[in-house]
Design a protein around this motif. Structure first.
Motif, short mmCIF file in Angstrom:
data_model
loop_
_atom_site.label_atom_id
_atom_site.label_comp_id
_atom_site.label_asym_id
_atom_site.label_seq_id
_atom_site.Cartn_x
_atom_site.Cartn_y
_atom_site.Cartn_z
N VAL A 353 93.83 127.83 -50.39
CA VAL A 353 94.57 127.14 -51.48
C VAL A 353 96.04 127.09 -51.16
O VAL A 353 96.71 126.05 -51.32
CB VAL A 353 94.29 127.85 -52.82
CG1 VAL A 353 95.22 127.31 -53.91
CG2 VAL A 353 92.85 127.69 -53.22
N ALA A 354 96.60 128.21 -50.67
CA ALA A 354 98.03 128.26 -50.36
C ALA A 354 98.35 127.29 -49.25
O ALA A 354 99.36 126.57 -49.30
CB ALA A 354 98.43 129.68 -49.98
N GLN A 355 97.54 127.20 -48.23
CA GLN A 355 97.79 126.28 -47.12
C GLN A 355 97.64 124.84 -47.58
O GLN A 355 98.42 123.96 -47.17
CB GLN A 355 96.82 126.59 -45.97
CG GLN A 355 97.08 127.92 -45.28
CD GLN A 355 96.07 128.22 -44.20
OE1 GLN A 355 95.12 127.43 -44.03
NE2 GLN A 355 96.26 129.34 -43.52
N GLY A 356 96.68 124.56 -48.50
CA GLY A 356 96.50 123.17 -48.98
C GLY A 356 97.69 122.70 -49.79
O GLY A 356 98.16 121.57 -49.65
N LEU A 357 98.20 123.59 -50.65
CA LEU A 357 99.38 123.21 -51.45
C LEU A 357 100.58 123.00 -50.56
O LEU A 357 101.40 122.11 -50.77
CB LEU A 357 99.66 124.31 -52.50
CG LEU A 357 98.64 124.43 -53.65
CD1 LEU A 357 98.95 125.62 -54.51
CD2 LEU A 357 98.65 123.15 -54.51
N GLN A 358 100.68 123.78 -49.55
CA GLN A 358 101.81 123.65 -48.63
C GLN A 358 101.74 122.32 -47.91
O GLN A 358 102.77 121.63 -47.74
CB GLN A 358 101.78 124.81 -47.61
CG GLN A 358 102.98 124.87 -46.71
CD GLN A 358 104.25 125.30 -47.43
OE1 GLN A 358 104.17 126.03 -48.43
NE2 GLN A 358 105.39 124.82 -47.00
N GLN A 359 100.58 121.96 -47.43
CA GLN A 359 100.39 120.68 -46.74
C GLN A 359 100.65 119.51 -47.71
O GLN A 359 101.25 118.50 -47.32
CB GLN A 359 98.98 120.59 -46.16
CG GLN A 359 98.73 121.57 -45.02
CD GLN A 359 97.30 121.53 -44.54
OE1 GLN A 359 96.48 120.77 -45.12
NE2 GLN A 359 97.00 122.35 -43.54
N SER A 364 104.39 114.98 -49.43
CA SER A 364 105.08 114.21 -50.48
C SER A 364 106.39 114.91 -50.78
O SER A 364 106.41 115.99 -51.39
CB SER A 364 104.20 114.16 -51.74
OG SER A 364 104.90 113.52 -52.79
N PRO A 365 107.51 114.31 -50.33
CA PRO A 365 108.80 114.97 -50.56
C PRO A 365 109.09 115.13 -52.06
O PRO A 365 109.73 116.11 -52.46
CB PRO A 365 109.81 114.02 -49.91
CG PRO A 365 109.00 113.26 -48.89
CD PRO A 365 107.65 113.13 -49.47
N GLU A 366 108.59 114.25 -52.88
CA GLU A 366 108.86 114.36 -54.31
C GLU A 366 108.20 115.60 -54.89
O GLU A 366 108.81 116.32 -55.68
CB GLU A 366 108.35 113.11 -55.03
CG GLU A 366 109.11 111.83 -54.60
CD GLU A 366 108.57 110.58 -55.29
OE1 GLU A 366 107.56 110.75 -56.02
OE2 GLU A 366 109.13 109.49 -55.08
N LEU A 367 106.97 115.80 -54.46
CA LEU A 367 106.28 116.99 -54.95
C LEU A 367 106.95 118.25 -54.42
O LEU A 367 107.00 119.28 -55.10
CB LEU A 367 104.82 116.97 -54.49
CG LEU A 367 103.92 115.93 -55.18
CD1 LEU A 367 102.55 115.95 -54.56
CD2 LEU A 367 103.82 116.23 -56.68
N ALA A 368 107.47 118.16 -53.20
CA ALA A 368 108.10 119.34 -52.62
C ALA A 368 109.34 119.73 -53.41
O ALA A 368 109.69 120.92 -53.49
CB ALA A 368 108.45 119.08 -51.17
N GLN A 369 110.04 118.75 -54.01
CA GLN A 369 111.25 119.06 -54.76
C GLN A 369 110.95 119.43 -56.21
O GLN A 369 111.83 119.89 -56.92
CB GLN A 369 112.17 117.84 -54.72
CG GLN A 369 112.67 117.54 -53.31
CD GLN A 369 113.55 116.30 -53.26
OE1 GLN A 369 113.75 115.63 -54.33
NE2 GLN A 369 114.08 115.96 -52.08
N ILE A 377 103.23 126.81 -55.43
CA ILE A 377 103.05 127.21 -54.01
C ILE A 377 103.36 128.68 -53.80
O ILE A 377 102.64 129.43 -53.12
CB ILE A 377 103.92 126.33 -53.10
CG1 ILE A 377 103.43 124.87 -53.11
CG2 ILE A 377 103.97 126.86 -51.67
CD1 ILE A 377 104.35 123.90 -52.40
N ALA A 378 104.46 129.12 -54.43
CA ALA A 378 104.84 130.54 -54.29
C ALA A 378 103.77 131.43 -54.89
O ALA A 378 103.41 132.48 -54.34
CB ALA A 378 106.18 130.77 -54.97
N ALA A 379 103.20 131.01 -56.04
CA ALA A 379 102.16 131.82 -56.69
C ALA A 379 100.92 131.87 -55.84
O ALA A 379 100.27 132.93 -55.67
CB ALA A 379 101.85 131.24 -58.08
N SER A 380 100.58 130.72 -55.22
CA SER A 380 99.37 130.71 -54.38
C SER A 380 99.56 131.60 -53.15
O SER A 380 98.63 132.31 -52.72
CB SER A 380 99.03 129.27 -53.96
OG SER A 380 100.10 128.74 -53.14
#
Length: 784
Positions: A353-359, A364-369, A377-380
Motif C-alpha cells: 500500500v505504501a509503495q502504491g501511494l508513493q507511485q 500526479s504532481p497535484e496529488l503529490a502536493q 503516504i506518511a501514515a501508510s
C-alpha cells in the motif's frame, strides 16, 4: 621355379642397391674378424715369453757346507742368464721396487741373503728349506703373474737339483771317510773280544756273592712286616679321632652361632608379643566403637528408605506435570508460527500500500502536493514499518516458543531419568539396610574374638619372658662345650701327626728293605744274564770284527762320479706322451673363437638382410620364405668359406681333415643362421636381444676355454641345451683329436637344430600368408 624367381629378383635388387651390397660384404667379414683377430692375438703367447720383462735380485751371501763353498744364488743367476724364458733384468732391490711401481716389470724374483746358508742345514737337527721370494705385479697384468708363478716352480726344481747335487758330493765324500773308519773299527773289535773273556770270569764270582746277599735281605723283609702293620693301625685310629673331634668342634661352633640367632629371635618375639597385646587391646576398643556406629547406620538407613519413597511419589507427579507442560509448549509453538505467517502477510500488504501511494503521488504532481495525500503516504509508510517490526517480534516469539518446547522435552526426559534413578536408589537403600544389620551381627562376633585374643596375648608374653631367660643360660653352657671340643680336636691332631710320621718311617724302612731285596734278586738275575751276555759278546765281537772289515771293503768300492751325483739330484724324469697334440694356444682356442665368429656373423646378417619383406609385390608367404632362406644360406656359405680359408691358409691352422673342416664349418654356420633367422623373424627387434642373451650363455657354458667341471653347477645344466656346445666339440674333433665319429654326431645335432628352427620360420610365413588371404576374402563383403 616361381619361388626361386622371387629369390633371384631379391638378389638382383640387393646387387643394384650399392649401400646394401657394401653392408653385406662387410657382414661377410665379421666371422673372419672375430675368429681371425682373436686367434692371431692368442696364437702362441708362450712363444714370446722372452719379451716379458722380469726383475731378478740376488742378495745371497753364500755358505759353507762340509769342505765345499755354496753359492747357490750365483749358480741360479748363471742358469737364468743361459735361459730365454723371460726378458731377465738383473737389478738391485731398489731398482726392482721402482720398476714395479712404474709398471716396468711384470714380476720380481728375489734370492734372499740366507738362501745358501739354509741350503746347508740339510743334515742339521732342524733343517730349514731355502726360499725364493716371488713378487708378481698382478695389478699390471694378472695372467702374466700366473705364468710367472709356473716359471718360478720350474726355477725351484732346477735349484733343488743343484743343491741336491752338492749334497750328493759331500755324502759320497763321507762314505769314503766311513770306509776308513770301518777298517779301524774292525781292529778295535778284536781287542773287544779279548776283554770279553776276562769279563766272563769276573761275572761268575759276582753271581756267587749276590746269591748270599739275596738270602739275608729276604729274612730282614719278613721281620719288618708286622711292625709296619701296627704303625698303620695306630695312624688310622689317630686320624679317626682327629676327624671326629674336628667335626664335633665344627658342629658346636655352628650350634653356638645358631643359638645366638635363636636367642635374638626369642627377644624379638617377646617384643613382638608385647606389641601384639597392645595392638589387640586397641583393636578391641575400636571394634566397640564400630559396633555403636553400625547401630546408628542401621537406624539411618531405615529413615533414608522412607524418605526415598516420598521422593519417588513426588518425582512421578513432576513427570506428569512436565508432560502436560510439554504438550502446551508444543501448541504455543504452533500458534506462534501461524501468527508469524499472518504478520508476514500484513507487513507485505502494508508495504505494498505504501509503495502504491508513493507511485500514485509520483505520477500526479497535484496529488503529490495535496496535504491529505502526503499525510496518507506518511501514515501508510508508518503502518508498513510498524507491521514489519511486528513481524520481526512475532518471529522472535516463535523462536522462543520453539526453544521453550525443546526445553520442556529435555525436562521431561530428565524427570524420567530422575524417577528411574530414585527407584534404583530405593532398592540400594533397602540392600544397605539389610547389609548393615548383617554387619552389626559380624561386629559383635569380632568383638568377642578380640577379647579372647587379648587374653591369649597376655599368656604368650609371660611364656616369652621365661623362654628368653632359658636361652641365655643354654648359650653360656654351649660356649663352654665348644671350647672343650676345640682342645680335644687340637690334641687329636697332634696324635695323628705323630702316628703319621711313625707310619711313614716304617713304610720307608719296609720299602727300603723291599727295594734292597728286589735289587739283590735283580742283581743275582742280572749276574746270570751278564755271564750269558759276555759269552755272546765274546762270540759277537769276533763276528763284528769280520763284518766291519767286510763293510770297509764294500764302502771302498762305491763309485762317486758326476753321473752318480746327477742321478741323486734328479732320480726321476717325466716322459710326456700326448694323446692328441695341440701345438699352441691358437689351435686350442680355434673351436671356441670360430663358433663365436660364425654366431656373431649370423646375428649381424639379420640386421642387413630384410627378414620378412621382399622386393616382389604380391609374393606369397611360401615364396618369401624360400627367398629369405636362400639369402641366409648364401650368406652362411660365404661366411663359412671365407672364415675357413683365412684360418687354414692365413693363420696356418693344422687340421685332421681339410674337407671335413670345410663341411663342419658350413653346417655350424647354417645351424646358427637358421636359429637366429627364426627368432628374429618371429620377435623382430626383441629377438636380437634374445639372441645376444643366448650368445652370452653359450660363451660361459660351451666349455670352449675352461673345462665344464670348473663352471658353477647351475650353468652346467645349460650346456647340453645350447648349440655352441656341439660346435665346439665338433671343431675339436676335426682340428685336434681326429675323432670323426664324434664330429658326425655333433654335426647331426646341429643339423637337427637348424631344421627345427627352419620349420619355425616356415610356420611364421605360412601364418602370415593365410592371414593375408583371409583379409582379401573379407574385404569385398565389408565394402558391400
Amino acid at each position: 621355379m616361381k619361388s626361386l624367381s622371387v629369390f633371384f629378383k631379391d638378389m638382383a635388387a640387393t646387387v643394384s642397391n650399392r649401400k646394401l651390397l657394401i653392408s653385406m660384404v662387410a657382414v661377410l667379414c665379421i666371422p673372419v674378424m672375430y675368429a681371425g683377430l682373436f686367434l692371431t692375438a692368442f696364437w702362441d703367447p708362450y712363444g714370446k715369453m722372452d719379451q716379458l720383462p722380469v726383475a731378478v735380485v740376488n742378495t745371497d751371501t753364500g755358505a759353507e757346507y762340509g769342505d765345499q763353498s755354496l753359492h747357490v744364488g750365483e749358480e741360479l743367476i748363471d742358469e737364468l742368464k743361459k735361459s730365454d724364458d723371460f726378458a731377465w733384468k738383473f737389478v738391485s732391490r731398489e731398482e726392482a721396487e721402482k720398476g714395479m711401481e712404474e709398471d716396468k716389470y711384470y714380476m720380481t724374483i728375489v734370492i734372499p741373503e740366507d738362501f745358501s746358508s739354509k741350503a746347508a742345514t740339510v743334515l742339521d737337527e732342524h733343517p730349514q728349506p731355502s726360499e725364493i721370494i716371488f713378487e708378481p705385479n698382478e695389478g699390471y697384468n694378472f695372467l702374466a703373474s700366473q705364468i710367472g708363478g709356473t716359471a718360478v716352480k720350474e726355477i725351484r726344481t732346477k735349484v733343488s737339483e743343484k743343491v741336491t747335487e752338492a749334497y750328493s758330493k759331500t755324502l759320497f765324500d763321507q762314505i769314503k771317510t766311513v770306509s776308513d773308519g770301518l777298517g779301524e773299527a774292525g781292529s778295535g773289535a778284536s781287542d773287544i773280544s779279548d776283554g770279553a773273556v776276562k769279563l766272563d770270569e769276573g761275572a761268575a764270582k759276582l753271581k756267587e756273592n749276590l746269591s748270599k746277599m739275596v738270602a739275608g735281605t729276604v729274612k730282614l723283609q719278613e721281620g719288618i712286616q708286622p711292625l709296619s702293620n701296627g704303625a698303620g693301625d695306630l695312624q688310622k685310629g689317630a686320624l679317626s679321632l682327629k676327624e671326629g673331634s674336628t667335626t664335633l668342634a665344627s658342629g658346636l661352633g655352628q650350634l653356638s652361632s645358631a643359638h645366638k640367632q635363636l636367642e635374638d629371635g626369642v627377644v624379638s618375639a617377646h617384643q613382638g608379643s608385647v606389641q601384639l597385646k597392645d595392638g589387640l587391646t586397641a583393636s578391641e576398643a575400636g571394634s566397640a566403637k564400630l559396633k555403636a556406629g553400625l547401630k546408628s547406620a542401621v537406624d539411618g538407613s531405615s529413615k533414608l528408605q522412607a524418605g526415598l519413597a516420598s521422593t519417588m511419589d513426588g518425582s512421578g507427579k513432576l513427570q506428569d506435570g512436565l508432560k502436560q507442560s510439554e504438550a502446551g509448549s508444543a501448541k504455543l509453538a504452533e500458534s506462534m508460527k501461524a501468527a508469524e505467517a499472518g504478520g508476514a502477510q500484513v507487513a507485505s500488504g502494508a508495504q505494498g500500500v505504501a509503495q502504491g501511494l508513493q507511485q500514485l503521488a509520483q505520477s500526479s504532481p497535484e496529488l503529490a502536493q495535496n496535504p491529505a495525500v502526503q499525510k496518507l503516504i506518511a501514515a501508510s509508510q508508518a503502518v508498513a514499518k510498524g507491521s514489519e517490526q511486528l513481524h520481526q517480534g512475532q518471529q522472535q516469539l516463535s523462536e522462543g516458543a520453539s526453544q521453550l518446547h525443546k526445553s520442556q522435552q529435555q525436562l521431561s526426559g530428565g524427570a524420567s531419568s530422575l524417577h528411574d534413578g530414585l527407584q534404583q536408589l530405593s532398592g540400594g537403600a533397602t540392600q544397605l539396610s539389610q547389609g548393615a544389620t548383617q554387619l552389626t551381627t559380624g561386629v559383635d562376633q569380632l568383638h568377642q574374638g578380640q577379647q579372647q585374643l587379648v587374653q591369649g596375648a597376655t599368656q604368650l608374653e609371660a611364656g616369652q619372658s621365661k623362654l628368653e631367660d632359658g636361652m641365655k643360660l643354654f648359650g653360656t653352657k654351649l660356649a663352654d662345650a665348644a671350647n672343650g671340643s676345640k682342645q680335644l680336636s687340637s690334641g687329636a691332631a697332634q696324635i695323628a701327626d705323630g702316628s703319621g710320621k711313625l707310619k711313614g718311617g716304617m713304610s720307608q724302612l719296609g720299602s727300603g728293605v723291599t727295594v734292597l731285596a728286589d735289587g739283590s734278586k735283580q742283581l743275582d738275575t742280572g749276574a746270570g744274564q751278564l755271564t750269558e751276555g759276555l759269552g755272546k759278546l765274546k762270540d759277537g765281537s769276533g763276528e763284528l770284527a769280520s763284518k766291519l772289515n767286510e763293510a770297509a771293503k764294500k764302502t771302498g768300492e762305491v763309485k762317486a762320479g758326476d753321473e752318480n751325483f746327477q742321478m741323486f739330484a734328479e732320480p726321476v724324469h717325466i716322459q710326456e706322451n700326448k694323446f692328441s697334440d695341440v701345438p699352441n694356444y691358437g689351435t686350442g682356442f680355434a673351436p671356441y673363437f670360430l663358433s663365436l665368429g660364425l654366431f656373431v656373423g649370423a646375428l649381424i646378417s639379420t640386421i642387413v638382410i630384410p627378414m620378412r619383406d621382399t622386393s616382389v609385390m604380391g609374393a606369397s608367404g611360401f615364396n618369401r620364405f624360400i627367398s629369405r632362406t636362400f639369402s641366409f644360406v648364401l650368406m652362411s656359405v660365404l661366411q663359412s668359406l671365407l672364415s675357413a680359408l683365412v684360418i687354414l691358409y692365413g693363420l696356418k691352422l693344422d687340421v685332421q681333415s681339410v674337407p671335413l673342416f670345410y663341411l663342419f664349418t658350413f653346417i655350424t654356420s647354417l645351424s646358427f643362421m637358421f636359429m637366429i633367422q627364426a627368432i628374429v623373424t618371429w620377435l623382430d627387434q626383441p629377438g636380437r636381444f634374445v639372441v645376444i642373451v643366448l650368445l652370452i650363455f653359450q660363451l660361459t657354458t660351451s666349455a670352449g676355454t675352461f673345462p665344464l667341471e670348473l663352471i658353477p653347477d647351475w650353468m652346467k645344466s645349460l650346456n647340453p641345451l645350447l648349440p655352441m656346445t656341439y660346435s665346439v666339440k665338433g671343431f675339436k674333433a676335426v682340428i685336434s683329436t681326429g675323432d670323426f665319429t664324434l664330429m658326425w654326431q655333433q654335426a647331426a645335432v646341429l643339423g637337427a637344430v637348424g631344421i627345427v628352427f627352419l620349420a619355425l620360420t616356415l610356420v611364421y610365413f605360412s601364418m602370415k600368408s593365410h592371414k593375408g588371404i583371409l583379409d582379401q576374402q573379407q574385404a569385398p563383403s565389408v565394402s558391400a
